[in-house]
Design an enzyme around this catalytic site. Structure first.
Site, short mmCIF file in Angstrom:
data_model
loop_
_atom_site.label_atom_id
_atom_site.label_comp_id
_atom_site.label_asym_id
_atom_site.label_seq_id
_atom_site.Cartn_x
_atom_site.Cartn_y
_atom_site.Cartn_z
N TRP A 1 96.71 -49.57 5.00
CA TRP A 1 96.74 -48.38 4.13
C TRP A 1 95.42 -48.26 3.35
O TRP A 1 94.96 -47.17 3.05
CB TRP A 1 97.92 -48.49 3.16
CG TRP A 1 98.05 -47.33 2.21
CD1 TRP A 1 98.60 -46.12 2.47
CD2 TRP A 1 97.61 -47.29 0.85
NE1 TRP A 1 98.55 -45.32 1.35
CE2 TRP A 1 97.94 -46.02 0.34
CE3 TRP A 1 96.98 -48.19 0.00
CZ2 TRP A 1 97.66 -45.62 -0.96
CZ3 TRP A 1 96.70 -47.81 -1.30
CH2 TRP A 1 97.04 -46.54 -1.77
N HIS A 2 94.83 -49.42 3.04
CA HIS A 2 93.57 -49.40 2.28
C HIS A 2 92.38 -49.04 3.16
O HIS A 2 91.32 -48.67 2.65
CB HIS A 2 93.33 -50.76 1.62
CG HIS A 2 94.34 -51.08 0.56
ND1 HIS A 2 95.52 -51.73 0.82
CD2 HIS A 2 94.35 -50.81 -0.77
CE1 HIS A 2 96.20 -51.87 -0.30
NE2 HIS A 2 95.52 -51.31 -1.27
N GLY A 3 92.52 -49.19 4.45
CA GLY A 3 91.42 -48.88 5.36
C GLY A 3 91.62 -49.64 6.65
O GLY A 3 92.15 -50.76 6.64
#
Lengths: 383, 474
Positions: free
Chosen positions: B390-392
């Protein structure tokens, strides 16, 4: 009296807000009354050269490619508080030499131990009178005569015996008297104008020393810089340097041949020196220096390939403007009896790093040797 | 966000909070304008496209409503004022340059007729979706997959650029050097709010929301760029019956506001000087200093993120909306499971509701032969892996997710194993406290080491771990 029946006329939020405002007002008044030196907030002092703030930076802000952004400090009080010159009184047997100048003098892309001041101090020089020579690096980035005069006016509090001021033509141009450092020291500018007749190249709103200027709000910028400088200094301690940048070998300024272009910052020959530069700062420096020995140095610049035979010496200087400047400098020095050393071509092109002024460690070593000779020679001739 | 931006948003929230009527529309119009105001510009083949990225955010929210709207809230009569408010706000942004306000926005606004065409197209797409109401479940599924694909394209470095360059070369578009650089502000959060509403609509749990309520929920400006991720059914309660801004409300909002400012602009920004980054990873050689940078990063990310959450909660409260908490002293928790129950809580709750629980149920239902420990390993590692992604989409986030997934699994098994011994040993108050303190220290250090994986590219990690453990550097 029944206290429980008492109802405050103000609602709770208004009471909280009014108390907070009163406390804030009181803190401001107390601060303005006590006038504490903000420099005393600095955790790290005794720096061998003036500090600047290195802040974490991302993307476009990371101009140096180090992951950090450099913020220059223009607060003279903070700069001197952080510097070793303010950390101890002058010893009886100390011969105090200060070096004034720009980023090249500060030692851009060099470690503190590679700078001229450190190299000379390492030589353990003694004057003819037996005094120990101690050199302080008071140079700070940007070529600007007014900036240097501001620093010199503050440095005189520390009783230098000798001042070596390195400068270059760009530092006397009109635009360079308007840099942020100058604009952010209106009180000092006013002092130099009123006491020494500094020409009003820069027009600022009149500086008024009001009570409000000494409150927390009035000194918020100074406080902000002091706090950020503390954090930045911790970061530099972690990295073990005060210069996290390194020269990119591909960016060696003196490798590329110079272009054939007569322009000097928008001026073309036969413009007179007075139209693009003002050398009056040299006379003011002499008055500021008082009894201290003042050595004027036209600092080394790199002569790019083809520079001696073409129309330009380097990216900054065409022959017509720079020759005119050197000629005038020499005449002024003769007329006024100044000690003037012209080192404009003292170093070879391989002794410059990423600009025509910044020097390599080898260049710095050679210059330190030259400065050491000047210090010994001039200190011995000093009464 | 800068302090000035936060102060402007606070003033906006305060004004809306003081409205006696039309507060919902105040929030809606403000939120739409703030999407455009906060969106940084986009470099797309040499052109400025920031306006259209903000418009895409708005379009997602509006289409999300058309897809999820219940029949009783779908009428034109009920929703035309919201539509007019949205269109009016977008047109206001567009024409701002005629009033000399173009510098308010980080981009050049397009010509008016293009914006009108965009709004008309958005309306037409929405109305077309209305006609497909009988296939709503399928549409919601497709929309969910679409959002996830978009998420992957946006989060995978270089993927969008590659796709756009391919498309440009296919259609002969001049790419002017071929650079694509942008950050889609708030997309991570809006995507998860939309997925939540899509899924809840499929399951019949989503309350009936009007266009104004839905769009305000999706792009609510205090929580737009950094969360928290509220749930629609809870949010709409406050929209319909706003909390009164009484003395307690003022004090609560004021306290959270100043605490948030202090955390973000004093603590986090100061710690940023020392926080682990790519320069420190390469240049720091001493174990002690390296630990200092890791600790600094651990607290910097906490104060930064929780500071923004405090500000969002404060601004929400000024408008009568109680946004959910996102942090509950996470570094004082004695084990990793409790840490994740108190760190970015709304995100973990989201994953628990829409991934962890369904997966656990599916595994239990599908096979009886799978041992419990393997089931725990699969669910926890996969959930944390997704939270990492989700963060990257990058290897370091994969490693970070694995680090926490495996950590949670080990902690789960270890707790099962030592529980009888620990309860026997910790029979006095001080022993219980000592055990708790030991748990806090161990958990914090496990999390802090995880941040090394989070913040650095994979190739920089071995050196940092080597120095932290004293086997590299000096």
């Amino acid at each position: 009296m029944n206290l429980s029946a008492f109802r405050h006329p103000l609602p709770v939020p208004a009471r909280v807000l009014s108390k907070a405002l009163l406390l804030f007002l009181a803190a401001n008044l107390l601060f303005a009354w006590l006038r504490p030196p903000v420099g005393s907030l600095l955790l790290f002092r005794h720096a061998p050269r003036f500090p600047s703030i290195w802040e974490p930076a991302l993307g476009a802000e990371d101009e140096s490619g180090t992951g950090f952004r450099r913020v220059m400090i223009s607060d003279l009080g903070l700069l001197f508080h952080a510097h070793e010159i303010s950390s101890q009184p002058k010893a009886r047997d100390e011969y105090r030499v200060i070096l004034l100048g720009d980023s090249a003098g500060w030692g851009a892309y060099l470690l503190p131990e590679q700078t001229t001041s450190a190299l000379i101090n390492h030589m353990n020089l003694r004057t003819c009178a037996g005094k120990k020579v101690k050199v302080y690096n008071l140079s700070y980035p940007f070529l600007s005569a007014t900036k240097d005069l501001m620093i010199l006016s503050e440095a005189m509090k520390y009783e230098p015996d000798m001042i070596i001021w390195s400068f270059s033509l760009i530092g006397f141009t009109t635009e360079r008297q308007k840099i942020d450092f100058v604009a952010e020291n209106p009180a000092r500018l006013k002092y130099l104008k009123e006491t020494y007749g500094l020409k009003p190249e820069i027009r600022l709103a009149p500086h008024i020393d009001s009570f409000g200027n000494h409150t927390l709000i009035g000194r918020r910028r100074e406080l902000n810089l002091a706090l950020r400088l503390n954090f930045s200094e911790v970061m530099l301690r972690v990295l073990g340097t005060d210069e996290p940048r390194a020269v990119d070998d591909n960016a060696r300024a003196c490798r590329s041949p110079v272009m054939d272009n007569l322009d000097f910052r928008g001026f073309l020959p036969p413009a007179d020196l007075e139209t693009y530069a003002n050398l009056d700062g040299l006379k003011i420096a002499a008055r500021l220096a008082g009894n201290a020995r003042l050595i004027y140095v036209n600092e080394p610049t790199c002569i790019q390939p083809g520079g001696r035979t073409g129309v330009r010496y380097n990216v900054h200087y065409p022959h017509w403007a720079y020759d005119q400047y050197r000629l005038t400098l020499g005449e002024m020095a003769r007329e006024n009896g100044w000690t003037y050393v012209d080192l404009w071509d003292y170093l070879s092109s391989s002794e410059f790093s990423n600009s025509i002024f910044h020097r390599t460690p080898e260049g710095e070593q050679r210059l330190a040797q030259k400065f050491a000779e000047i210090i010994l020679e001039q200190s011995c001739s000093q009464p | 966000m800068s302090i000035i931006q936060i102060l402007v948003l606070t003033a906006l929230a305060l004004m809306i909070g003081l409205l006696r009527r039309g507060r919902l529309y105040g929030m809606l119009i403000a939120s739409v304008i703030v999407i455009y105001w906060l969106q940084p510009d986009v470099e797309l083949f040499g052109s400025n496209r920031g306006f259209w990225l903000a418009s895409a955010t708005l379009a997602l929210a509006v289409i999300g409503w058309f897809l999820t709207a219940a029949p009783e809230t779908r009428s034109w009569r009920q929703n035309w004022p919201a539509w007019a408010a949205i269109a009016g706000a977008v047109l206001l942004v567009d024409v701002s340059r005629y009033a000399g306000l173009e510098r308010l926005f980080g981009f050049v606004t397009p010509r008016l007729h293009l914006t009108v065409v965009f709004l008309a197209a958005l309306l037409l797409v929405g109305l077309a979706l209305n006609f497909l109401a009988s296939r709503r479940s399928l549409l919601l599924g497709l929309a969910g997959v679409g959002i996830i694909l978009l998420f992957v394209v946006i989060k995978a470095p270089g993927l969008l650029e590659w796709i756009l360059l391919k498309a440009a070369s296919r259609f002969g578009v001049d790419t002017d050097g071929g650079r694509v650089a942008f950050s889609w502000l708030g997309f991570s959060y809006i995507a998860f709010r939309l997925l939540h509403t899509f899924r809840d609509r499929q399951l019949g749990r989503l309350p009936a929301l009007t266009l104004a309520e839905y769009v305000t929920y999706a792009v609510f400006f205090p929580a737009f760029s950094a969360g928290p991720i509220d749930r629609a059914e809870r949010f709409v309660q406050d929209i319909r019956r706003p909390q009164p801004l009484d003395a307690d409300g003022w004090l609560f909002a004021g306290q959270r506001f100043f605490v948030g400012l202090f955390k973000k602009f004093v603590l986090a920004d100061a710690l940023a000087f020392l926080a682990l980054n790519q320069v420190f990873a390469v240049q720091v050689n001493q174990t002690g200093w390296m630990w200092l940078t890791v600790y600094a990063y651990a607290f910097q990310i906490y104060f930064d993120f929780s500071g923004y959450t405090d500000l969002a909660i404060a601004l929400g409260r000024l408008m009568g909306v109680r946004l959910p908490e996102n942090f509950a002293a996470p570094y004082l928790k004695p084990n990793l499971a409790q840490f994740w129950n108190s760190w970015h809580m709304t995100l973990t709750q989201w994953f628990r509701a829409y991934f962890f629980n369904p997966l656990t149920r599916a595994l239990r239902a599908s096979t009886s032969t799978l041992p419990v420990w393997l089931m725990i390993l699969i669910t926890q590692v996969s959930t944390m892996l997704l939270i990492g992604l989700w963060h990257g989409i990058a290897w370091n986030f994969v490693l970070w997710g694995l680090w926490h997934g495996i950590g949670l699994f080990i902690q789960n098994r270890w707790s099962e194993f030592v529980r009888p011994y620990a309860s026997r040993w910790a029979d006095s108050g001080w022993r219980q406290k000592a055990l708790y303190a030991l748990g806090v220290v161990l958990t914090f250090h496990y999390v802090a080491l995880g941040w090394v994986l989070f913040v650095l590219p994979v190739e920089a990690v071995p050196r940092v771990f080597g120095i932290l453990l004293g086997v590299a550097g000096r």
